[in-house]
Scaffold this active site. Structure first.
Site, PDB file in Angstrom:
ATOM      1  N   ASP A 216       4.646  -5.727   9.802  1.00 36.21           N
ATOM      2  CA  ASP A 216       4.307  -4.354  10.210  1.00 36.21           C
ATOM      3  C   ASP A 216       3.788  -4.351  11.284  1.00 36.21           C
ATOM      4  O   ASP A 216       2.747  -5.343  11.737  1.00 36.21           O
ATOM      5  CB  ASP A 216       3.436  -3.793   9.135  1.00 36.21           C
ATOM      6  CG  ASP A 216       3.082  -2.164   9.583  1.00 36.21           C
ATOM      7  OD1 ASP A 216       3.835  -1.502   9.672  1.00 36.21           O
ATOM      8  OD2 ASP A 216       1.981  -1.878  10.054  1.00 36.21           O
ATOM      9  N   GLU A 252       8.488  -5.892  12.582  1.00 34.47           N
ATOM     10  CA  GLU A 252       8.907  -4.674  13.412  1.00 34.47           C
ATOM     11  C   GLU A 252       8.068  -4.619  14.805  1.00 34.47           C
ATOM     12  O   GLU A 252       7.031  -4.844  14.678  1.00 34.47           O
ATOM     13  CB  GLU A 252       8.009  -3.598  12.678  1.00 34.47           C
ATOM     14  CG  GLU A 252       8.154  -2.161  13.180  1.00 34.47           C
ATOM     15  CD  GLU A 252       6.834  -1.279  12.912  1.00 34.47           C
ATOM     16  OE1 GLU A 252       7.262  -0.087  12.839  1.00 34.47           O
ATOM     17  OE2 GLU A 252       5.775  -1.786  12.345  1.00 34.47           O
TER      18      GLU A 252
END
Ligand code: CA
Ligand code: CA
Length: 510
Positions: A216, A252
């Site tokens: 993330d 990401e």
């Protein structure tokens, strides 16, 4: 352009020879583990509720595994499963536990095992840019920094005196970094103990059978410093692969193309192809306007740059995710355009990611909660239906759930199943090298992908017009048919044209 009759005859004969083989292969590929398949992203709290409390959970996912497997996926990416004060769980309280509303560690082990039986691996969301402000590390660190303790947890976070982003509770002059808000304090990724914690978290979940990690917020590791972000991606990737050489790591990096490409220098397996996703991305634009040829050129160029940055990497194409509006709205709820978009991203080289509900055309835009609405198992209600996230202010506009679409051969779901089954027959698509094919037809997204053998993918993105294919001119006349969707093989053979919103995959003879 019309195909020459001679080419058509050759193609038709070969087609007849291979048609039965293809059908048999298709059936066996669906039954066995998919290869080069897609990843299915599940927003855990909104997918399947097994105990009637309105919150999706791990047992619900396990109970719906046959549905997920029908999409021929290799992996399931679960959004964070750990205890958290928020419904989305991206501010973690304990990296070594399962949130009680999602189940227990035993439920997780059971899910991993049931997935393994179907050849599906679990990818966990590794959220280590920040923790929850209620994480015991942060609570202790705040006490330590206020008390001026040196040998303490204060190095776990980025504190500063005199000025900063967020005031430490109970302090007059100590501040901390929280790029996503005061409730998400950024970890100090230069701290050796923090790095050791991250290595322990990875090892803990690998011991529980996890096959991959989705990282993330990687551009916020060191905000604005791509080189240091790449360095930390390298640390995580190497740590994960030291524990399990087959571990899959995808990051990401919601950033421009050059930043994404720079991060591939870390050696990470994949970074999401944000430039091709979302309303302004290649897939949606091509599906909306029928500009397949332009898409093929731009995607081939992207894939070439990805391979140049890191030869062992694989692109991660997708339309949408839990932070992006549903593609249904971008595609104006037009079923044909939704199918065209699906053909484009599901037949791309690399590893496509399907956000749950995209395969049935769910709606949702605006605030984040609307992008995470409950999976529509049935319009009539289903025992596994979840409640919407708190503060969602849109209702689901889709009216045909999984049950109705599964029974309808023309549904979006049936198209997704056909496309992922087709993909499973072309393993070259996972790691192969992509080259655009110049068809001279603006609506045709045509390209080859080579990984030892070569397949050709041709998608007619137009929702209105047939598109002629000059197989001879493209050097495809000796290819074998792997499969097709949105059309039948006979039509292709006899007309040498692809109907609107259809695709074909061919393989070159060896
Ligand atoms: Ca539940
Ligand atoms: Ca950070």
């Amino acid at each position: 352009m019309k195909m020459k009759r001679k080419c058509a005859n050759t193609f038709f004969k070969r087609l007849l020879c291979f048609l039965l083989t293809c059908v048999a292969l298709l059936a066996s590929a669906v039954a066995a583990q998919a290869e080069g398949g897609a990843v299915y992203e599940i927003f855990v709290g909104s997918f399947a509720d097994s105990n009637g409390d309105g919150v999706g959970d791990l047992k619900g996912i396990e109970d719906k595994l046959s549905y997920i497997a029908s999409l021929n996926v290799d992996y399931i990416w679960l959004t964070p499963i750990h205890p958290s004060p928020s419904y989305h769980h991206y501010d973690v309280l304990d990296y070594y536990a399962v949130a009680p509303e999602f189940g227990t560690l035993a439920d997780f082990d059971s899910l991993v095992s049931a997935c393994a039986d179907r050849g599906i691996g679990i990818i966990l969301d590794l959220v280590v840019n920040h923790t929850s402000s209620q994480h015991p590390w942060f609570l202790q660190a705040c006490e330590d920094v206020k008390a001026g303790r040196e040998d303490s947890l204060k190095d776990y976070f980025n504190f500063s005196q005199g000025s900063g982003q967020h005031l430490v509770p109970g302090s007059q002059d100590w501040y901390y970094e929280g790029a996503f808000g005061g409730h998400m304090p950024d970890l100090n990724l230069d701290c050796a103990d923090v790095k050791q914690e991250i290595a322990s978290i990875i090892a803990f979940w690998q011991d529980h059978g996890v096959k991959g990690f989705r990282l993330d917020a990687t551009t916020s590791y060191y905000s604005g410093d791509t080189e240091r972000n790449a360095g930390f991606l390298r640390f995580i990737t190497e740590t994960a692969k030291a524990g399990d050489p087959g571990c899959y790591v995808v990051g990401e990096a919601w950033a421009n193309g050059n930043t994404v490409l720079s991060l591939y220098a870390s050696g990470i397996d994949s970074l999401f192809n944000f430039p091709a996703a979302d309303a302004e991305g290649t897939f949606i634009k091509a599906a909306l306007k029928g500009t397949g040829e332009k898409a093929a050129q731009s995607l081939a160029s992207w894939n070439e740059r990805v391979k140049a940055a890191s030869p062992s990497s694989l692109d991660a194409p997708f339309l949408s995710n839990h932070d992006i509006a549903r593609s249904r709205g971008m595609l104006r709820s037009d079923l044909k355009k939704m199918k065209a978009a699906a053909m484009l991203y599901l037949l791309m080289p690399g590893r496509p990611f399907i956000y749950y509900g995209e395969e049935i055309g769910m709606s949702g835009s605006g605030r984040d909660e609307n992008k995470r609405l409950p999976m529509l198992w049935s319009a009539e209600g289903d025992a596994y239906s979840c409640l919407p996230p708190p503060d969602a202010d849109q209702e689901q506009r889709l009216t045909e759930g999984v049950d109705a679409q599964a029974a309808d051969g023309e549904s979006l779901l049936s198209m997704y199943r056909r496309l992922t089954a087709l993909r499973a027959l072309a393993p070259e698509l996972e790691r192969g090298v992509m080259t655009a094919l110049p068809t001279g037809e603006a609506s045709l997204c045509a390209f080859t992908v080579t990984d030892g053998t070569t397949v050709a993918v041709i998608v007619n993105t137009s929702s209105k017009q047939d598109a002629a294919i000059d197989l001879g001119a493209l050097g495809l006349e000796k290819c074998e048919l792997v499969g097709c969707a949105g059309t039948d093989a006979g039509y292709i053979a006899q007309n040498a044209a692809l109907p609107p919103v259809s695709c074909v995959v061919l393989r070159f003879p060896q």
